[in-house]
Design a protein around this motif. Sequence first.
Motif, PDB file in Angstrom:
ATOM      1  N   TRP A  65      28.015   5.939   5.553  1.00 25.73           N
ATOM      2  CA  TRP A  65      26.917   5.580   6.028  1.00 25.73           C
ATOM      3  C   TRP A  65      26.656   3.834   5.873  1.00 25.73           C
ATOM      4  O   TRP A  65      26.681   3.420   4.833  1.00 25.73           O
ATOM      5  CB  TRP A  65      25.622   6.268   5.321  1.00 25.73           C
ATOM      6  N   ASN A  66      26.324   3.517   6.948  1.00 27.71           N
ATOM      7  CA  ASN A  66      26.282   1.833   7.055  1.00 27.71           C
ATOM      8  C   ASN A  66      24.909   1.502   7.295  1.00 27.71           C
ATOM      9  O   ASN A  66      24.084   2.076   7.988  1.00 27.71           O
ATOM     10  CB  ASN A  66      26.837   1.426   8.247  1.00 27.71           C
ATOM     11  N   THR A  67      24.328   0.688   6.214  1.00 30.05           N
ATOM     12  CA  THR A  67      22.992   0.178   6.311  1.00 30.05           C
ATOM     13  C   THR A  67      22.857  -1.261   6.174  1.00 30.05           C
ATOM     14  O   THR A  67      24.134  -1.993   6.205  1.00 30.05           O
ATOM     15  CB  THR A  67      22.036   0.476   5.196  1.00 30.05           C
ATOM     16  N   LYS A  68      21.878  -1.988   6.594  1.00 32.95           N
ATOM     17  CA  LYS A  68      21.663  -3.504   6.618  1.00 32.95           C
ATOM     18  C   LYS A  68      21.985  -3.963   5.135  1.00 32.95           C
ATOM     19  O   LYS A  68      21.913  -5.133   4.888  1.00 32.95           O
ATOM     20  CB  LYS A  68      20.567  -3.968   7.240  1.00 32.95           C
ATOM     21  N   GLU A 173      11.421   0.724   7.525  1.00 33.83           N
ATOM     22  CA  GLU A 173      11.794   0.319   9.186  1.00 33.83           C
ATOM     23  C   GLU A 173      10.591  -0.530   9.501  1.00 33.83           C
ATOM     24  O   GLU A 173      10.689  -1.197  10.402  1.00 33.83           O
ATOM     25  CB  GLU A 173      12.233   1.612   9.685  1.00 33.83           C
ATOM     26  N   ARG A 236      17.601  10.052   9.506  1.00 38.72           N
ATOM     27  CA  ARG A 236      18.414   8.888   9.318  1.00 38.72           C
ATOM     28  C   ARG A 236      17.538   7.830   8.369  1.00 38.72           C
ATOM     29  O   ARG A 236      18.165   6.993   7.569  1.00 38.72           O
ATOM     30  CB  ARG A 236      18.590   8.109  10.801  1.00 38.72           C
ATOM     31  N   GLU A 237      16.135   7.686   8.718  1.00 41.88           N
ATOM     32  CA  GLU A 237      15.379   7.047   7.618  1.00 41.88           C
ATOM     33  C   GLU A 237      15.252   7.403   6.422  1.00 41.88           C
ATOM     34  O   GLU A 237      15.051   6.680   5.439  1.00 41.88           O
ATOM     35  CB  GLU A 237      14.042   6.957   8.370  1.00 41.88           C
ATOM     36  N   ASN A 240      18.437   6.353   4.682  1.00 42.77           N
ATOM     37  CA  ASN A 240      18.132   4.795   4.345  1.00 42.77           C
ATOM     38  C   ASN A 240      17.434   4.657   2.951  1.00 42.77           C
ATOM     39  O   ASN A 240      17.673   3.629   2.174  1.00 42.77           O
ATOM     40  CB  ASN A 240      17.617   4.019   5.603  1.00 42.77           C
ATOM     41  N   TRP A 244      18.491   2.960  -0.463  1.00 38.12           N
ATOM     42  CA  TRP A 244      17.748   1.646  -0.698  1.00 38.12           C
ATOM     43  C   TRP A 244      17.382   1.968  -2.385  1.00 38.12           C
ATOM     44  O   TRP A 244      17.303   0.891  -3.110  1.00 38.12           O
ATOM     45  CB  TRP A 244      16.629   1.538  -0.165  1.00 38.12           C
TER      46      TRP A 244
END
Length: 649
Positions: A65-68, A173, A236-237, A240, A244
């Motif tokens: 899973w890729n996140t910012k 988001e 997806r949220e 994340n 986080w």
Amino acid sequence: MIYRTVGIFAHIDSGKTTLTERILFESGRISAIGTIEDGNTESDQLPEEIERGISIRTTFHTVPWNTKFGDFEIQLIDTPGHIDFRNQVTDLLPAMETAIVILEAGTGVQSQARLVIEELRKANIPIVFFINKLDRFGDEYLDTLVSLEEILKQPPVTLFQKRQSGGWEYFLESEDSFSKQTKEELLSFDDELLLRYWNDESSATELPSLALRQGTEKTKLYPVYGGSAKTGEGVRELLNLVLWTNPKEIQLSSEVPLIVLSRRTDPQIGRYAVVYSVTNLSVSEICQRLEALQKKQETTHLSQVGQSSFSSFLTNPISFLSSDSESPETTLTKGKLYYLVADERIRMEPGQSVSIPGLSTLDLKNQISEKTPSPFSVVLEPEISSEKEFWLCRLRELEWEDPGYQLELREETGQIVLFGRGELHLEIGIRRITGKTEKKLMFSSINIAKIELLKKMSHKVALEHRAFEDQKSSGALIAVLEDTADFSKQIAFEVSLPEEVKHSIETSFMEACLRGFYGEEVCGLRFRILSYEIPPGDLQTTLTLLKVAILAGVKECFPSNTYLVGPLTEIEVMVDADHLGVVLSDLSRRNAKVVSIEEAVAGKSHLKANASAENLLGFSGALRNMTKGIGISWERTAFTSEFYAVLKE
């Protein structure tokens, strides 16, 4: 790469497996989403799971899973929801970094979710809540939040809201879309952060998200997202948000810093365990630690078994396989899950650290606790006696994978007794061992543990037995038979007696308690000896007569002074109005006590009841037949001195 171990927990049928399936799809691990109804999900692959539509075994999935804020490899764990498989959930907690708890929209927090929330909080595991099935119930989640606040004893922080244009928006988001009040709720756990925010809102825009990260880790904040596992809304949220937040830091003081999560059997590699690595460590460093420990313990005479295990460990290190490769690993990465191939030199108990017998490693529970026998059991017997070893092999494999099962061999009859955590647990266990073979195994109906419990009483007795035309006497024993506060059997001497006399009295009393009026063991009583004078003559003859006096005298008290008791089962059922009457009728026939009936959503009623486990055998299957598919939502069976059912008076 950042590894994160994330567990999914929920009440039965709340959507754990559906959410897991959606996450695997969103991550690209699978190309099509399976369904429980079609029996083609990645989690539920055992025939018994597909047939019943429930998870009965923990499953492990690796999800990139890729996140910012970083690239992660999520080690996703889908847990069973049924109470019979709770040991698989509790075994995971020592290595759980973050938990997703699924709540169902349109209702309060259900019982099984309540239990798991309590367990997660007790273990200080960060929790992210996800209110599921909003595609069906829309805005009907207020009752869920109110119920959750009552459990947590503090308000959860709702971090999703309805868009005016439709759909949902989520805090990470769309932080600017959320009110000042929501941001202050995130900061409220830390007065310093809240003051900084109040003093300069414009330069402290990062503080709410920082508080979300830190407060969840410290289990002072409980964020809530919502959506639909079925449609993918908010999934997806949710991931994340989970990534986080900071995970729990897993610590372990042990020479072998590995925690066993689950045990399995594979056709290629045989028995193995799924283990969590607490530190970055090589296999050679583990050997060095054990070598240092051995030197430290040389003066304490390390056992020969320990020396043998240790020596073979050094010469032939244990094999680790990574979770995504069949190549042996020489270096372990902190936070990553591995397969540890079973080895007779090591001990691998789920929920504990890996240890080497004979070396004093510290495991998570400090010691292996004694297994408490389950009140549920079945007696097994091969149709052909020569096949006994075949069936024992299958049963041991079952016990290896799920320590909730226990075996007992009856040497006098040659029978095998299988103990399980409940009716469903035993039914599934038998199905698993008898599948894919033409050999026949005979088994009894499910047996329920029973005892006789002494009623509230304090009965003074004078015990004496004469023989040989009254020329020989046991002597007069004056005692009080009274109840205790639990299921124990106790004996107390208020007079000084020779050790052989005390031993005779103790063994006679215990023997008298073996079979009561109903033919079961008698518990919950104390035998208090007030006085006894040893008559003159041969002591051995006196002790023999004394034994007869105690056996006869104590047994005389049982017929009118004991209850026959057994385990009590509590159940909850969500049933529609069309079937409520017939379900209540069947519960009445089983002498069940209806505790409450509450109106729930969509014309359904939430029914709570309890009855003796003996009376509720077969009720789960009958319920599905009566309601065309509805099963028990929650079930708990226990047998303690405070929690039991009276079977006969």
